[in-house]
Motif scaffolding. Structure first.
Motif, PDB file in Angstrom:
ATOM      1  N   VAL A   1      60.332  84.258   8.352  1.00 42.79           N
ATOM      2  CA  VAL A   1      60.181  83.383   7.898  1.00 42.79           C
ATOM      3  C   VAL A   1      59.869  82.010   7.478  1.00 42.79           C
ATOM      4  O   VAL A   1      59.298  81.265   7.710  1.00 42.79           O
ATOM      5  N   PHE A   2      59.611  82.376   5.241  1.00 44.54           N
ATOM      6  CA  PHE A   2      58.516  80.959   5.517  1.00 44.54           C
ATOM      7  C   PHE A   2      59.597  79.783   4.359  1.00 44.54           C
ATOM      8  O   PHE A   2      60.565  80.828   3.801  1.00 44.54           O
TER       9      PHE A   2
ATOM     10  N   LEU B   1      53.319  76.451   2.928  1.00 43.17           N
ATOM     11  CA  LEU B   1      54.718  77.429   3.684  1.00 43.17           C
ATOM     12  C   LEU B   1      54.906  76.695   4.500  1.00 43.17           C
ATOM     13  O   LEU B   1      53.600  75.786   5.627  1.00 43.17           O
ATOM     14  N   VAL B   2      56.215  76.339   5.524  1.00 40.78           N
ATOM     15  CA  VAL B   2      56.462  76.151   6.531  1.00 40.78           C
ATOM     16  C   VAL B   2      57.418  77.481   6.684  1.00 40.78           C
ATOM     17  O   VAL B   2      58.181  77.568   6.444  1.00 40.78           O
TER      18      VAL B   2
ATOM     19  N   TYR C   1      66.401  79.414  11.767  1.00 38.33           N
ATOM     20  CA  TYR C   1      66.091  78.724  10.640  1.00 38.33           C
ATOM     21  C   TYR C   1      65.700  77.071  10.900  1.00 38.33           C
ATOM     22  O   TYR C   1      65.635  76.373   9.863  1.00 38.33           O
ATOM     23  N   SER C   2      64.947  77.126  11.863  1.00 34.66           N
ATOM     24  CA  SER C   2      64.606  75.246  11.921  1.00 34.66           C
ATOM     25  C   SER C   2      63.042  75.443  12.241  1.00 34.66           C
ATOM     26  O   SER C   2      62.265  76.719  11.972  1.00 34.66           O
ATOM     27  N   ALA C   3      62.439  74.092  11.877  1.00 28.63           N
ATOM     28  CA  ALA C   3      61.030  74.562  11.504  1.00 28.63           C
ATOM     29  C   ALA C   3      60.382  74.494  12.638  1.00 28.63           C
ATOM     30  O   ALA C   3      60.516  73.885  13.871  1.00 28.63           O
ATOM     31  N   MET C   4      59.189  75.489  12.690  1.00 31.42           N
ATOM     32  CA  MET C   4      57.825  76.696  13.704  1.00 31.42           C
ATOM     33  C   MET C   4      56.611  75.876  13.648  1.00 31.42           C
ATOM     34  O   MET C   4      56.344  74.938  14.825  1.00 31.42           O
TER      35      MET C   4
ATOM     36  N   ARG D   1      71.104  77.559   1.890  1.00 28.76           N
ATOM     37  CA  ARG D   1      72.791  77.289   2.963  1.00 28.76           C
ATOM     38  C   ARG D   1      72.363  76.223   3.550  1.00 28.76           C
ATOM     39  O   ARG D   1      71.266  76.549   4.527  1.00 28.76           O
ATOM     40  N   GLY D   2      73.496  74.942   3.506  1.00 29.67           N
ATOM     41  CA  GLY D   2      72.881  74.003   4.580  1.00 29.67           C
ATOM     42  C   GLY D   2      72.052  73.556   4.378  1.00 29.67           C
ATOM     43  O   GLY D   2      71.325  72.601   3.273  1.00 29.67           O
ATOM     44  N   THR D   3      70.997  72.962   4.716  1.00 32.49           N
ATOM     45  CA  THR D   3      69.566  72.699   5.211  1.00 32.49           C
ATOM     46  C   THR D   3      68.490  73.469   4.672  1.00 32.49           C
ATOM     47  O   THR D   3      67.453  73.161   4.192  1.00 32.49           O
TER      48      THR D   3
END
Length: 707
Positions: A225-226, A151-152, A159-162, A208-210
């Motif tokens: 959040v994953f 998972l990311v 909601y940016s990737a961490m 939603r969106g990306t």
């Protein structure tokens, strides 16, 4: 045989008829001994009856157990018989009648369950070999893997990737492992956290969106959040978590019901045994007989007490106390629960409740650690008492190492924040005084709070000492950057170092002496300033020697002369009146007076810098400066131009040796505690400079009335 004889008094066994006439052995000739045979016969019969009764009771219990097992087997046979009939009636089956049922019955369901769990645990063990720092996950014997995948993790705000993570869904928990970028060998992930499944709640997030294929995991009191790689993986995660949670609830319910059933069966068994003992016609048997026959012993397991109501509500009360920040109440509940678990036998229900308790303990530890962690958005105005509260509770929960590390980090952040607010305004000495006050006061307060938070844990003391040394390094860096500047004078440097040394000495109140570390860090710059001061003094001696005409001082008024005498008294030269020639003249030159003031001022500065590490440098510097001035006097005596000024030169040379040099020796002895090793030898020049012989004064220690 004895029993038959007892029941039929006139009965005599056939085997005894021809033997009785020969019982008259020599040791039975006494008639009283013959009369004991009936008594022995009755005792033996009674004991045999009692033993037979215990054997019958034992056989009855074994029979009851066999009947229960046979009943279970019969019920299983009744359930599987329709299936066996269908299999036997199948056109495609090659098995004979009854073979399917027989094969199914012969398979033990418990063995199938154990085999399946072993396969799951073997798979989990293989996966955990790729994770760093997760050995404690395998401590629960009933734990096995249900589902896993990559998972990311996303930021819950934008909601940016961490980071990349690998999630493991276990039958009782959810484990998150972070991906290692610099992995070596088979290890690919680093253990991050293990959440109990009862506190995990999955929530779907619309695309939603990306941001696509994302879902939330609500974990009290946090939210993570994953993002899954595709919609199917996302739906699988949501379904598997819900299904595993439902299975866990059902399993926990079955365990609880099974425990209650076992308790009732034990209670019923105990009741039956008590009734049997009450109805025993032979009474209680001696302990000696019971212990002598292990075959007849029946081991009764201790009855498990019923779970108290407060224990079932303990997890909820802990969650409530942690949410309301009543950390002391939470720790008290944890102690109460642990004490109860240690006092009762281990059962599946007790093990499960203890696991739930330890999950709350880990959550409480994380909350307390967050209290001590330093972040840019967190205020540091709580003071030492706020840190002491969380630290004391962590120590109580056997987390001394983490508490010590976080406590020192918190205190270091407070110190850094206080030093940042300090502004460089005005003189350097004023700034250094404030710098030393803030730094060493904070260090002293940290030591006192540390001794209160860790009173009985001596293992953390070394960590505090190491932390204090590192902070002294930072202080020395700031101090050197502001004090050892090009425009600073030796007097300013000496005064600043004197302030730092004085404040550092106050740490001895808490048993901490960091002066050696401070001196070691500042030694290089201090040596440089002592050498630079010496070089400037020698250069000034040479410049004044070029302009010296050996003219005595003359003043225009008595007030000027009195002011000169007072100035000389202030620097320690109290016998200056002996060098007055007339009412307004002094038999000293301007060069000698300036040198006296300069050398005594330099002496006062270097005395403030007198350490064991700088002692040799100071001794050499003072000797070099005096020798330079005495060489000037000797050169002037040999100069033909000053033949008429020989008396003045000799008088000034005597002044330098008798007054200035003697005052310098006494002042040095006062500060160092011993005489200067080389200044005393300079008195040997008196004969060549003054043509007089005088006893050389011996300075062994400071005398307060030397003037």
């Amino acid at each position: 045989m004895i029993l038959l004889k007892k029941q039929v008094p006139n009965f005599t066994p056939r085997c005894y008829k021809g033997f009785l006439p020969y019982l008259d052995f020599p040791f039975l000739e006494n008639r009283k001994q013959k009369q004991t045979f009936p008594t022995i016969s009755e005792d033996t019969a009674s004991k045999l009856h009692k033993k037979l009764y215990r054997v019958f009771i034992f056989l009855i219990r074994c029979t009851c157990k066999n009947i229960n097992s046979e009943a279970v087997r019969a019920s299983l046979l009744l359930l599987l018989s329709p299936l066996a009939t269908l299999i036997d009636a199948s056109f495609f089956s090659e098995r004979g009648p009854g073979s399917a049922a027989t094969e199914i019955i012969e398979i033990n369901p418990q063995e199938l369950k154990e085999k399946r769990e072993k396969e799951h645990r073997k798979k989990l063990t293989g996966l955990l070999e790729k994770i760093e720092g997760c050995s404690h996950v395998m401590e629960v014997e009933e734990r096995y893997l249900v589902f896993d995948g990559d998972l990311v993790e996303l930021n819950q705000d934008d909601y940016s990737a961490m980071q990349r993570v690998h999630a493991y869904l276990l039958n009782d928990a959810l484990m998150i492992a972070a991906w290692l970028s610099d992995r070596r060998g088979p290890v690919r992930y680093r253990f991050e956290v293990l959440y109990g499944l009862d506190q995990v709640l999955p929530v779907n997030i619309k695309d939603r969106g990306t941001t696509k294929n994302a879902f939330k995991v609500l974990i009290f009191p946090d939210t993570r959040v994953f993002m899954a790689p595709n919609p199917k993986a996302k739906q699988d995660w949501l379904d598997e978590i819900e299904r595993t949670k439902a299975n866990k609830v059902a399993a926990d319910k079955k365990k609880t019901e099974r425990v209650h059933t076992q308790q009732k069966e034990r209670q019923l068994s105990l009741t039956k045994e008590e009734s049997l003992e009450i109805n025993n016609p032979f009474g209680a048997e001696d302990e000696e007989d019971e212990n002598s026959n292990p075959f007849l012993e029946v081991s009764n397991e201790p009855a498990v007490p019923e779970t108290p109501e407060w224990l079932t509500e303990l997890p909820e009360e802990l969650d409530q106390a942690i949410a309301q920040r009543n950390f002391e109440d939470a720790v008290s509940l944890i102690d109460q629960g642990r004490e109860y678990f240690d006092s009762v036998p281990k059962t599946p229900s007790i093990t499960e409740m203890r696991r739930l308790l330890e999950t709350r303990v880990r959550h409480l530890v994380e909350v307390l650690q967050a209290e001590l962690r330093v972040s840019p958005t967190k205020s540091l105005q709580g003071g030492p008492k706020a840190a002491r509260r969380a630290t004391t509770l962590l120590v109580h929960l056997n987390k001394s190492t983490q508490a010590c590390e976080l406590f020192l980090g918190h205190r270091g952040a407070i110190l850094k924040s206080g030093l940042k607010r300090l502004r460089l305004e005005g003189k350097t000495v004023v700034y250094v005084r404030q710098l030393c006050s803030i730094f060493f006061h904070n260090l002293l307060e940290t030591g006192r709070e540390f001794s209160k938070a860790f009173p009985a844990n001596r293992n953390c003391t070394s960590a505090f000492v190491v932390w204090a040394h590192s902070e002294v390094h930072n202080f020395a860096s700031m101090f050197s950057r502001h004090v050892f500047a090009i425009q600073s004078s030796l007097t300013t440097v000496a005064e600043c170092i004197s302030h730092a040394d004085h404040h550092c000495q106050q740490l001895s109140e808490i048993g901490l002496d960091l002066r050696f570390s401070l001196h070691t860090l500042l030694l290089k710059d201090v040596d440089k300033w002592i050498r630079d001061g010496r070089d400037k003094m020698i250069e000034a001696v040479k410049l004044r020697a070029q302009e010296d005409t050996w003219k005595v001082l003359k003043y225009d008024s008595r007030e000027q002369l009195a002011k000169f005498i007072d100035d000389m008294n202030d620097i320690g030269l109290a016998n200056i009146e002996t060098y007055i020639i007339d009412d307004l003249s002094v038999g000293l030159t301007n060069n000698s007076v300036q040198f006296s003031r300069a050398i005594l001022a330099y002496l006062e500065d270097v005395i403030r810098l007198f350490w064991p590490e700088t002692e040799n440098q100071i001794n050499d510097s003072l000797t070099s400066i005096f020798k330079a001035q005495l060489r000037h006097c000797q050169a002037s005596l040999n100069e033909p131009l000053f033949k008429k000024e020989v008396a003045v030169i000799r008088r000034n040379s005597g002044f330098l040796l008798d007054s200035v040099l003697t005052v310098a020796e006494h002042r040095y002895a006062e500060a160092a505690g011993h005489a200067h090793p080389t200044l005393q030898k300079l008195h040997s020049h008196r004969t060549s400079l003054t043509s007089d012989t005088l006893n050389i004064p011996t300075i062994s220690k400071y005398e307060s009335n030397f003037l």
